[in-house]
Design a protein around this motif. Sequence first.
Motif, PDB file in Angstrom:
ATOM      1  N   GLU A  97       0.979  -1.147  -0.093  1.00 42.65           N
ATOM      2  CA  GLU A  97       0.291   0.134   0.335  1.00 42.65           C
ATOM      3  C   GLU A  97       1.012   1.295   0.039  1.00 42.65           C
ATOM      4  O   GLU A  97       2.620   1.426   0.889  1.00 42.65           O
ATOM      5  CB  GLU A  97      -1.492   0.185   0.920  1.00 42.65           C
ATOM      6  CG  GLU A  97      -2.019  -1.209   0.969  1.00 42.65           C
ATOM      7  CD  GLU A  97      -3.128  -0.536   2.487  1.00 42.65           C
ATOM      8  OE1 GLU A  97      -4.081   0.016   2.753  1.00 42.65           O
ATOM      9  OE2 GLU A  97      -2.256  -1.139   3.893  1.00 42.65           O
ATOM     10  N   PHE A  98       0.605   2.027  -0.541  1.00 40.76           N
ATOM     11  CA  PHE A  98       1.747   2.969  -1.585  1.00 40.76           C
ATOM     12  C   PHE A  98       0.795   4.531  -0.530  1.00 40.76           C
ATOM     13  O   PHE A  98      -0.348   4.971  -0.732  1.00 40.76           O
ATOM     14  CB  PHE A  98       2.308   3.411  -2.370  1.00 40.76           C
ATOM     15  CG  PHE A  98       2.067   2.652  -3.399  1.00 40.76           C
ATOM     16  CD1 PHE A  98       3.707   2.650  -3.538  1.00 40.76           C
ATOM     17  CD2 PHE A  98       1.563   1.483  -4.218  1.00 40.76           C
ATOM     18  CE1 PHE A  98       4.430   1.045  -4.367  1.00 40.76           C
ATOM     19  CE2 PHE A  98       2.271   0.192  -4.098  1.00 40.76           C
ATOM     20  CZ  PHE A  98       3.577   0.480  -4.792  1.00 40.76           C
ATOM     21  N   SER A 133      -8.133  -2.461   5.354  1.00 40.63           N
ATOM     22  CA  SER A 133      -6.781  -1.473   5.514  1.00 40.63           C
ATOM     23  C   SER A 133      -6.935  -0.672   6.343  1.00 40.63           C
ATOM     24  O   SER A 133      -8.279  -0.420   7.104  1.00 40.63           O
ATOM     25  CB  SER A 133      -7.340   0.021   4.232  1.00 40.63           C
ATOM     26  OG  SER A 133      -7.490  -1.064   2.692  1.00 40.63           O
ATOM     27  N   ILE A 134      -5.898   0.577   7.071  1.00 37.37           N
ATOM     28  CA  ILE A 134      -6.383   1.599   7.905  1.00 37.37           C
ATOM     29  C   ILE A 134      -7.228   2.375   7.835  1.00 37.37           C
ATOM     30  O   ILE A 134      -8.091   3.201   8.411  1.00 37.37           O
ATOM     31  CB  ILE A 134      -5.074   1.974   8.420  1.00 37.37           C
ATOM     32  CG1 ILE A 134      -5.166   3.226   9.271  1.00 37.37           C
ATOM     33  CG2 ILE A 134      -4.035   2.509   7.137  1.00 37.37           C
ATOM     34  CD1 ILE A 134      -5.204   2.674  10.900  1.00 37.37           C
ATOM     35  N   TYR A 135      -7.144   3.153   5.993  1.00 35.29           N
ATOM     36  CA  TYR A 135      -8.018   3.578   5.853  1.00 35.29           C
ATOM     37  C   TYR A 135      -9.072   2.912   4.876  1.00 35.29           C
ATOM     38  O   TYR A 135      -9.091   2.251   4.073  1.00 35.29           O
ATOM     39  CB  TYR A 135      -7.585   4.909   4.714  1.00 35.29           C
ATOM     40  CG  TYR A 135      -6.358   6.026   5.172  1.00 35.29           C
ATOM     41  CD1 TYR A 135      -7.460   6.453   6.511  1.00 35.29           C
ATOM     42  CD2 TYR A 135      -5.383   5.432   6.346  1.00 35.29           C
ATOM     43  CE1 TYR A 135      -6.079   7.565   7.286  1.00 35.29           C
ATOM     44  CE2 TYR A 135      -4.371   6.473   6.373  1.00 35.29           C
ATOM     45  CZ  TYR A 135      -4.585   7.369   7.420  1.00 35.29           C
ATOM     46  OH  TYR A 135      -4.111   8.042   7.687  1.00 35.29           O
ATOM     47  N   ASN A 136     -10.492   3.154   5.505  1.00 33.03           N
ATOM     48  CA  ASN A 136     -11.700   2.362   4.227  1.00 33.03           C
ATOM     49  C   ASN A 136     -12.842   3.252   4.670  1.00 33.03           C
ATOM     50  O   ASN A 136     -12.524   4.543   5.515  1.00 33.03           O
ATOM     51  CB  ASN A 136     -11.766   0.959   5.515  1.00 33.03           C
ATOM     52  CG  ASN A 136     -12.111   1.989   7.453  1.00 33.03           C
ATOM     53  OD1 ASN A 136     -13.044   1.933   7.206  1.00 33.03           O
ATOM     54  ND2 ASN A 136     -10.855   0.790   7.970  1.00 33.03           N
ATOM     55  N   GLY A 179      -9.540   7.926   4.238  1.00 37.28           N
ATOM     56  CA  GLY A 179      -8.867   7.972   2.954  1.00 37.28           C
ATOM     57  C   GLY A 179      -8.473   8.966   2.136  1.00 37.28           C
ATOM     58  O   GLY A 179      -9.827   9.706   1.790  1.00 37.28           O
ATOM     59  N   ALA A 180      -7.645   8.189   1.126  1.00 36.62           N
ATOM     60  CA  ALA A 180      -7.047   9.282  -0.245  1.00 36.62           C
ATOM     61  C   ALA A 180      -7.659   8.696  -1.387  1.00 36.62           C
ATOM     62  O   ALA A 180      -6.727   8.895  -2.226  1.00 36.62           O
ATOM     63  CB  ALA A 180      -6.101  10.365  -0.039  1.00 36.62           C
ATOM     64  N   ILE A 240     -16.525  -1.061  -5.065  1.00 36.51           N
ATOM     65  CA  ILE A 240     -17.653  -1.239  -3.864  1.00 36.51           C
ATOM     66  C   ILE A 240     -16.596  -2.435  -2.754  1.00 36.51           C
ATOM     67  O   ILE A 240     -17.450  -3.482  -2.782  1.00 36.51           O
ATOM     68  CB  ILE A 240     -19.190  -1.100  -4.255  1.00 36.51           C
ATOM     69  CG1 ILE A 240     -19.226  -0.386  -4.731  1.00 36.51           C
ATOM     70  CG2 ILE A 240     -19.611  -1.617  -3.449  1.00 36.51           C
ATOM     71  CD1 ILE A 240     -21.254  -0.645  -5.439  1.00 36.51           C
ATOM     72  N   ASP A 241     -15.357  -1.544  -1.733  1.00 37.18           N
ATOM     73  CA  ASP A 241     -15.832  -2.415  -1.339  1.00 37.18           C
ATOM     74  C   ASP A 241     -14.889  -1.659   0.033  1.00 37.18           C
ATOM     75  O   ASP A 241     -14.240  -0.505  -0.046  1.00 37.18           O
ATOM     76  CB  ASP A 241     -14.115  -2.547  -2.103  1.00 37.18           C
ATOM     77  CG  ASP A 241     -13.137  -3.282  -0.495  1.00 37.18           C
ATOM     78  OD1 ASP A 241     -13.726  -3.434   0.562  1.00 37.18           O
ATOM     79  OD2 ASP A 241     -12.161  -4.038  -1.216  1.00 37.18           O
ATOM     80  N   ILE A 242     -16.283  -2.250   0.788  1.00 36.70           N
ATOM     81  CA  ILE A 242     -15.783  -1.253   2.394  1.00 36.70           C
ATOM     82  C   ILE A 242     -14.982  -0.911   3.370  1.00 36.70           C
ATOM     83  O   ILE A 242     -14.253  -0.522   4.380  1.00 36.70           O
ATOM     84  CB  ILE A 242     -17.268  -1.481   3.234  1.00 36.70           C
ATOM     85  CG1 ILE A 242     -17.630  -2.568   3.641  1.00 36.70           C
ATOM     86  CG2 ILE A 242     -18.806  -1.574   2.279  1.00 36.70           C
ATOM     87  CD1 ILE A 242     -18.470  -3.323   4.794  1.00 36.70           C
ATOM     88  N   THR A 243     -13.565  -2.099   2.915  1.00 34.89           N
ATOM     89  CA  THR A 243     -12.591  -2.564   3.735  1.00 34.89           C
ATOM     90  C   THR A 243     -11.510  -1.802   3.057  1.00 34.89           C
ATOM     91  O   THR A 243     -10.195  -1.957   3.998  1.00 34.89           O
ATOM     92  CB  THR A 243     -12.447  -3.925   3.539  1.00 34.89           C
ATOM     93  OG1 THR A 243     -11.802  -4.604   2.323  1.00 34.89           O
ATOM     94  CG2 THR A 243     -13.546  -4.977   4.641  1.00 34.89           C
ATOM     95  N   SER A 244     -11.182  -1.106   1.877  1.00 40.58           N
ATOM     96  CA  SER A 244     -10.325  -0.563   1.992  1.00 40.58           C
ATOM     97  C   SER A 244     -10.368   1.025   1.310  1.00 40.58           C
ATOM     98  O   SER A 244     -11.942   1.209   1.440  1.00 40.58           O
ATOM     99  CB  SER A 244      -9.623  -1.604   0.340  1.00 40.58           C
ATOM    100  OG  SER A 244     -10.770  -0.411  -0.735  1.00 40.58           O
ATOM    101  N   ALA A 245      -9.716   1.644   1.051  1.00 43.45           N
ATOM    102  CA  ALA A 245      -9.598   3.836   1.319  1.00 43.45           C
ATOM    103  C   ALA A 245     -10.402   3.560   0.099  1.00 43.45           C
ATOM    104  O   ALA A 245     -10.935   3.274  -1.152  1.00 43.45           O
ATOM    105  CB  ALA A 245      -7.945   4.131   1.248  1.00 43.45           C
TER     106      ALA A 245
END
Lengths: 293, 310, 313, 274, 274
Positions: B163-164, C162-165, C246-247, C253-258
Amino acid sequence: MELAKKQTQAIKNIPTRLIKNKFFSFVFLLATLTGLLVLSILLYRIFTQGIGYINWDFFTSFASRRPADAGIKAAIFGTIWMMGVTAPIAFILGVGTAIYLEEYAKKNMFTKFIQMNISNLAGVPSIVFGLLGLTLFVRGLGLDRSVLAGGLTMALLILPIIVVASQEAIRAVPKDLREASFGMGATKWQTIRRIVIPVALPGILTGNILALSRAIGETAPLIMIGALTYIAFVPENLMSQFTVMPIQIFNWTSRPQEEFQYVAAAGIIVLLGMLIIMNSIAVLIRNKFQRRY
Amino acid sequence: GSGEQASKTNTQTASNTTEQKTEQKTEKQEEKLSGTIAIDGSSTVFPILEAVSEEYNLIQPNVKAPVGVSGTGGGFKRFVIGETDFSNASRPIKEEEAALAKENGVEYIELKLAFDGLSVVVSKDNDFVDYLTVEELNRMWVDGSDVVTWKDLRPEWPEIKIEFFSPGHDSGTYDYWNEVILKKTDIRKDAQLSEDDNVLVMGVSGGKGGIGYFGYAYYYENQDKLKVVPIDNGNGAITPTEETINNGTYAPLSRPMFMYVNKEALKRPEVLDYLTFLNEHVGELALEVGYINMPQLEYDNNAELIKKAK
Amino acid sequence: MEMKKENRSVSEMIADNHSKRSILKFTENTVPKFFLVCASISILTTLGIVFTLLFETFTFFKTISFFEFITSKEWHPMHSNPNFGIRPLITGTLLVSAIAVVVAVPIGLGAAIYLSEYASEKRRKMIKPILEVLAGVPTIVYGFFALTFVTPMLRQVIPDLSIYNALSPGIVVGIMIIPMIASLSEDAMSSVPNSIRQGAYALGSTKFEVAIKVVLPAALSGVIASFVLAISRAIGETMIVTVAGGANPTSAIDITSAIQTMTAYIVQVSLGDATYGSTVYYSIYAVGMTLFVFTLVMNILAHFISRKFREEY
Amino acid sequence: MTTVAVQTKVVHKTKDEAVSNTNKKKVYEVNQLNLWYGKDQALKSINLDFHEKDVTAIIGPSGCGKSTFIKTLNRMVEMVPSVKTSGSIIYQGRDIFDPKFHVEELRTKVGMVFQKPNPFPKTIYENIVYGPRIHGIRNKKVLDEVVEKSLRGAALWEEVKDRLHENAYGLSGGQQQRLCIARCLAVEPQVILMDEPTSALDPKSTLKVEELMEELKQQYSIIIVTHNMQQAARISDKTAFFLNGEVIEYDNTDLIFSNPRDKRTEDYITGRFG
Amino acid sequence: MTTVAVQTKVVHKTKDEAVSNTNKKKVYEVNQLNLWYGKDQALKSINLDFHEKDVTAIIGPSGCGKSTFIKTLNRMVEMVPSVKTSGSIIYQGRDIFDPKFHVEELRTKVGMVFQKPNPFPKTIYENIVYGPRIHGIRNKKVLDEVVEKSLRGAALWEEVKDRLHENAYGLSGGQQQRLCIARCLAVEPQVILMDEPTSALDPKSTLKVEELMEELKQQYSIIIVTHNMQQAARISDKTAFFLNGEVIEYDNTDLIFSNPRDKRTEDYITGRFG
Ligand SMILES: Nc1ncnc2c1ncn2[C@@H]1O[C@H](COP(=O)(O)OP(=O)(O)OP(=O)(O)O)[C@@H](O)[C@H]1O
Ligand SMILES: Nc1ncnc2c1ncn2[C@@H]1O[C@H](COP(=O)(O)OP(=O)(O)OP(=O)(O)O)[C@@H](O)[C@H]1O
Ligand SMILES: [Mg+2]
Ligand SMILES: [Mg+2]
Ligand SMILES: O=P([O-])([O-])[O-]
């Protein structure tokens, strides 16, 4: 015969229905408590993190690069200054609009349009007001990143909330009292000034305080107009640069040093404290002056 | 040889006398100076200027020196039309910006304040990355890269998705990275960009596969959560430290940070006084907030520039 | 002297005063005009917003075709070969709002039913203001709550998160709008006349039956309107998604990623301060305009619902 | 000017003395009922019996406790949190205050009609089937039958049979009130309590409802509060006169109106106050 | 069961015929007054005269237009935007619908007392001086006098003289209503309109207010709406019976009650409907 049968069946059902009732009363209570639970977790975390940084110096010092020296004075004063601009403007415009709509406006398309427009404005995201403030006040009128520009932006942001709350308060003034006043030969404005406004005032004030407490916590529109700045002084006039509490908190949270997260928590405590005080005042006014006419 | 020597001594004497004069002046005017200095620009340089303003206010409490955070580009935008007195920058001024300044009759001088070592970091949980070469960085960060997992980079590394995390396009940090690593091509599209470096810290430390880069200070303060990656530029892997950044061996990711000063503003006593104070103390203050001070020579140069400009 | 005064009765004095009423008349005429001016400010504000957005959006569409804006699936404004397709930002926004609704609607409605039907007057008076505090917590505080508390907690359950999601800010936005749903729905339900409730109780209904089968249907339009308003609030929410979402503009459509929302994009750009006059600069207005249109539609919808289906008790 | 003589002496009569020549079965026996709203006593030592298939009227000036009393009979009064009661009310042999006697059961057996028509904001059909549904009757055919039977019972069938699925709020006030009565009949109660059921209605609708009561009397016991003396005289078999929370007089209606024993009753029914 | 015969024939009487043997001065002359709420006609061709120092009672069933009519007399009815009127009302020689006749002036001369006591949420003192103040009287001494005089006039002085500066909401319902009357007296009106002034009061307070009216009659003309026939009979000199927006009968009170000319009047006063 049939009657008896139906009645027995109905009565047989009662225990099940009562259990269902009990169960759901529990579920609904749980739902209510969820909100309270989250609130207490939030408060607990913030308090345990930030309480250690709260002392007299925290209120009397300016921001600093050293967490131990950092204080919130500039932000508190900036917030007060900005509110000093926002509150009177929003109050006069908001209450004026409410009086116009409730007391003077005829029920025509124009009134309907204003009404609809206000309820729509209430739903416009704050960041869009930020765009408006940036374009209109900061750039258009050349007010730069001043207290005035920030205060005006915030005033527009909370205007619809104040209008709606004041309208409700005015509407709640019993028709009786208006009739009594008109019945004595009072003119419209005399009635409004001497009867309607005094009676509606607690409601109006409550709405205003709640709206201001919304303005105090807003971050996004002020980021838009560029209030993200290191400020180590108290504003002196309307054209001074300023910072406010949520901006200062945002600034602290983006520091590399971990201790600044705790300083930010301390800032949040102060901000929440201010909000809770304002909300309590609103509730007090509401409860104290709530009259049964 | 000797000519140089002589001129250097001259300069020193000259600067000494200036210093004495300024000191006398300062003493005389200590109570009197007031005014507002308009400072804006880079978020990377912000902590240094904030520290300077804070210290300066202890001596001159009536001079207001708020420090804005608009990013390097945002700062220049205001600087070149004369709105600000100082503009902080994490890269040199661009030609277009310089041209605009000229157009608007803004004359300026460029001061170097400190070094920053862009630190490439991975998560503390990442136990396999030992170092990265500049080529590898380029390969993994450019747009259209075929690198998806660490294994794609070096076959012996595990198949963990990368992850970047990168600073946003408007930051000088990004510009610098874009220049030396990406060679002015685009960054990969799935990189997450944020103007808030803590967001990057959280992002990288949050998962095993993350990688990111940002100013040394953010690494330094978060050493417990992050692992810094030594960079090999053909001379062996170098870890960013005070020493390697200061002496230039940490290359190519070590870069200077600048402040641009509007010459016109130097006519105001408080601006000059502030600037003089800044030049004297910026080295130690930079160190304190997580950057690396420059050799004294550079600060002397600055003093010379200031003297000439006023 | 005394006599003279006695003779002047109150009604005479009043009649006297009535003959010099010019000041009164003036106030009577001026005051409504002043208030009309106040009321017009709100229209000016709307016009200001619309014109600001329209004007700069128009400039934006001089460089980027409107067609690309609404059809392209990619949003990479700062790429050397930039894409300006709004879809990823809308996807992000709707994803967060959807999660928020899933959280807030059942809880908010449950709380509303509890407060309006079960809680004693005293309890309601105590709980409602506390819930309102929940609505008053600055969103920046919620943002960090999402990032530093909710996300780590969720990651214990969903290691791949992910930390951002989208999930964590979605939940927290949901928490933020609970009070709005609870409070507005409660208002709608309490305004169902007691006589209707009594009618149901007199037939032998339990509280639950009264709440679900009588009060809720009767208050339905108000309740639905509260949902719509809450959704519109979720769509416009900024700081929570900026901090915890996140940015990464993506149409997946994936609620676990940023993800990135429209609001978060505007903040991202204004924090970095894009060069005035660049396409990216104008793009925030185009996004702002889209956001405005979205919430406008939601608000009109809420208005329509509560007007059209308003119960006449 | 007539002055109302406020007598402080409380008239306690034994029940047998109060209501003469009746040999119908008792449905309600009220014994020494007291009721307080917080500290204010609204009902004072009420002793009254009600009989099957009687219409009993309760009259008295505003605020004397008529509504309070009738709501006590199905325990609706307990919805006011500050209410406290003492004494007992025996409904068909069981004390209604007995915790084992669920209010839901009591209210299924004792229907109630209110002063202002209060149909649910649903269709006419849904209004009627509400009661049977909550009691677990789901069969569509049974429900359809219940609807027709109840509406006929409330003399409303002919007027609404073609618009059963329209909103009940489209009905006139009088129709709404009859709908409320029909809704009450749908669960086949034994007693119907009515609190000024016609006071919000125009004369025509009032008449219709009064006629309906005459019908219902064949099957149900009816207890009705009214402030309209003429109405009480017209429709009831027995009348109780309340004043300041007390029963001043309870007797056969014709006796009460022709020959009141108490001076206050006389003053009231001749319109000297109230 | 008595059936109400709804007659559709409108009875138009000339005024002289309607009210016999009076030689007092007229204060109000109502000629061919019609009033519409939007499209609904609420008053139909009303012709009535009111005389000085008379108490005139207006009776009739709910919704017949009593309140509408009395509010027309001081033009309060115009607060409902959809109201339209035709005809004329002459108040002491001037048409009240004449644009030059300011409503403020009219309402100063014609006071009004409402069904529910509606004191302002202010002190007793402030309630009374409200009227004089809005009409420009500021002199403290004059105001003090006005307060005492008005409260005495409303038979309230003795009860409240020690707590003039307490909130009016602390008074009992009956006292509040008398305060409202006192407030009305403070601007020295010539006529007092009263819309069911005692219907929200208990018998005792009603009595007090009725006694007060007897007093006021010496000085003021009183027009009172009431649904209480006995009250009308007790206190009024003349009575007008309204039905469906029309005046069915207008005559001396004793005649109306002893010998109504119209069947509908008779039905109403004997309690057959309403
Ligand atoms: N919810 C309540 N809380 C406190 N007191 C109440 C309440 N409801 C009624 N009361 C009081 O109890 C007394 C009896 O009231 P109730 O409503 O039973 O009278 P009523 O005879 O039905 O009068 P009306 O003819 O006006 O309906 C009154 O003094 C009233 O003020
Ligand atoms: N504001 C209004 N808008 C429309 N119609 C109205 C309004 N006020 C009254 N009406 C109608 O006018 C008619 C007369 O009403 P009014 O209030 O004058 O009756 P009333 O005789 O005073 O009845 P009550 O004894 O119930 O007070 C009624 O049919 C009523 O529905
Ligand atoms: Mg009652
Ligand atoms: Mg009326
Ligand atoms: O804020 P920057 O230094 O990254 O431009």
